[in-house]
Design a protein around this motif. Sequence first.
Motif, PDB file in Angstrom:
ATOM      1  N   HIS A 100       5.732  11.571  14.929  1.00 46.92           N
ATOM      2  CA  HIS A 100       5.108  10.743  13.894  1.00 46.92           C
ATOM      3  C   HIS A 100       5.057   9.279  14.356  1.00 46.92           C
ATOM      4  O   HIS A 100       4.036   8.594  14.212  1.00 46.92           O
ATOM      5  CB  HIS A 100       5.908  10.819  12.596  1.00 46.92           C
ATOM      6  CG  HIS A 100       5.628  12.032  11.771  1.00 46.92           C
ATOM      7  ND1 HIS A 100       4.377  12.560  11.603  1.00 46.92           N
ATOM      8  CD2 HIS A 100       6.467  12.835  11.044  1.00 46.92           C
ATOM      9  CE1 HIS A 100       4.431  13.622  10.830  1.00 46.92           C
ATOM     10  NE2 HIS A 100       5.698  13.812  10.480  1.00 46.92           N
ATOM     11  N   TYR A 104       1.820   6.727  14.817  1.00 47.76           N
ATOM     12  CA  TYR A 104       1.617   5.470  14.107  1.00 47.76           C
ATOM     13  C   TYR A 104       1.538   4.282  15.058  1.00 47.76           C
ATOM     14  O   TYR A 104       0.894   3.278  14.756  1.00 47.76           O
ATOM     15  CB  TYR A 104       2.722   5.252  13.083  1.00 47.76           C
ATOM     16  CG  TYR A 104       2.641   6.228  11.926  1.00 47.76           C
ATOM     17  CD1 TYR A 104       1.454   6.406  11.222  1.00 47.76           C
ATOM     18  CD2 TYR A 104       3.741   7.000  11.561  1.00 47.76           C
ATOM     19  CE1 TYR A 104       1.361   7.316  10.190  1.00 47.76           C
ATOM     20  CE2 TYR A 104       3.665   7.907  10.520  1.00 47.76           C
ATOM     21  CZ  TYR A 104       2.466   8.065   9.845  1.00 47.76           C
ATOM     22  OH  TYR A 104       2.377   8.962   8.819  1.00 47.76           O
ATOM     23  N   ALA A 279       2.629   9.631   5.784  1.00 46.88           N
ATOM     24  CA  ALA A 279       2.785  10.920   6.471  1.00 46.88           C
ATOM     25  C   ALA A 279       2.538  12.074   5.508  1.00 46.88           C
ATOM     26  O   ALA A 279       2.947  12.034   4.341  1.00 46.88           O
ATOM     27  CB  ALA A 279       4.186  11.026   7.065  1.00 46.88           C
TER      28      ALA A 279
END
Length: 624
Positions: A100, A104, A279
């Motif tokens: 994740h 980002y 998310a």
Amino acid sequence: MDSIVIGTAGHIDHGKTTLVKALTGFDADTLAEEKRRGITINLGFAYCKLPCGKTAGFVDVPGHERFVKNMLAGAGGIDIAMVIIAANEGVMPQTREHIHILHYLGIQKAIIVITKIGMVEDDFRELVVEDTKEYLATTALQHAPVVEVDSITGQGIPELIALLDGMAVGVRREDVSRPARMPVDRVFSIKGFGTVVTGTLHEGSINLNDELVIYPEGLPVKVRGIQIHEQTVTTARAGQRTALNLGGVSVEEVSRGCVVAKQGSVQATCVLDVHLSIAADASQPVKRLERLKLYLGATEVLARVVLIGRKEMYPGEESYAKLLTESPVIARKADRFVLRSLSPVQTIGGGRVVDPAANRSGYTDDQALAIMQIKDQGAPQQILEVFARENLFGDKEAVASAANIQDAEKYFEILLQTGRILLFENRVAHVEALQALLEQTLSILETYHAQYPLRAGIAKAELQARLEFAGRPREFEWLQGWMKETKQIGQSGSMLYKAGFTPVFSKKLSVIRDEMLAAVRQAGYLPLTDYELVGNDKDKDRQAVLEALLQSDFLAVDGHVIILRELYVQAKETAARLAHAEGAIRLPDFRDSLGTSRKYALLLLEKMDQEKFTSRQGEERVLL
């Protein structure tokens, strides 16, 4: 030295540090506690030469969930990520969180490395590889190549090096021409050298003896030494892991998260406009004004999220927002960031900076969203115009830097030719911002004239205090100069008035005015006081007329003694003649020349001293 930066990611004990050692020969765990506990706690660094000739600097990050903030400090600025997954465990919680984070941070080049393949049977290894690919299919790394290695025996290492080498060839650095900017991820002191900071140089180049600034503290420093991968050099360029020996600052004054940059090239701010993504697997929505942890560059800071036009953002949603940080941060437009919740502690989203030094906003929600969209996705000329409008009298280079526009001079010229902006020296002013201040000014003047119809206008200082303009005195001079050039306002002495305005005396007040003028003119150099003119009863009409005349015909010599302005000008001429004829101005001579008393002659000379027209030297005065 052409360099790239490769970063590790993955769950604790999946073999990141061992893999880096197999690739480089360096043990990136340097802390005694790391060696004792067998886990990476802080950032580790190593390097090696790739077959293509580029030097690869490796940033080894901790995998434990308690040290995600350390991982984030090192992940910014990497070119290629190696996501390490152990064959005996497969995808684990920190694997997911690190993936994740890579998403980002906008890191697109990645290799999935399955480690510890010698510890499991082939059937189990194949199952882990299959499960890993199935998970990756739902992520931004779905097309990342997968390679299997054993860091102890060396199996698969040549294939991994070949993959890294192929990706390294495609890494291009386009930010060398920009002002230098390096987020600091380590600070230490070396005996005999002093303060040393390290980081990945994000933009520009740094040369030996360059004079730079530590932001956000604003501390000036001088580069006394530069090292790239333990080699002393005279220049560091964007994309290189860099160590700087800095003069002029102590190790206590610098910390992880500071930014080393060229003077004036960045701006400390507590307000960021951003494009935010939540998310899909976040455990809860993000609420308006929720307090979160922001990770930007190597900085960790608390921030509140100001959602625009909505109260909550749900998992999987995207929107524009503002981040209000609790301490100053340094950013550029398009910088990537990560957000983590305070409880439960987890990565819940991230995004990119749209405006690195935004206003708190005086817009409606619809206006704010439209402006952020232009800043984020508009054409270069549109983006530059928005930033110019929001930065009245901003330095041209600073506005171009904030807008992140290359070849900005071309677009400034178009905006100038089409009348969208004006230039005041090297400062940019958008006509709409100027017009808004003009309308405010005219409204203030109309109200003032209605309240004080006899006064010639409002004092400059009072107008500036009433106007919603936080500019410096020089900028206020530009602003009122433009208003006078456009014939919207006029000036009488130090007073400003709306164009076309003249003091209005009623019949009754005209009589009082004429009477006062006659009395002061007749008194000459034996002047009257304001008490004598107004009267002991403080007549309001007489007081109003006196205030009006003090802005035009009268001068208060010491606050109370009133004289005609034209007589004061003649008194200065008399003083000048005496100075030229006698070499100095003596009080008796000046008194006799005016036909006044010693008291009033002295008051007039003291007034000239205050104006720096004359200067007292003993019992005499000379012209300045």
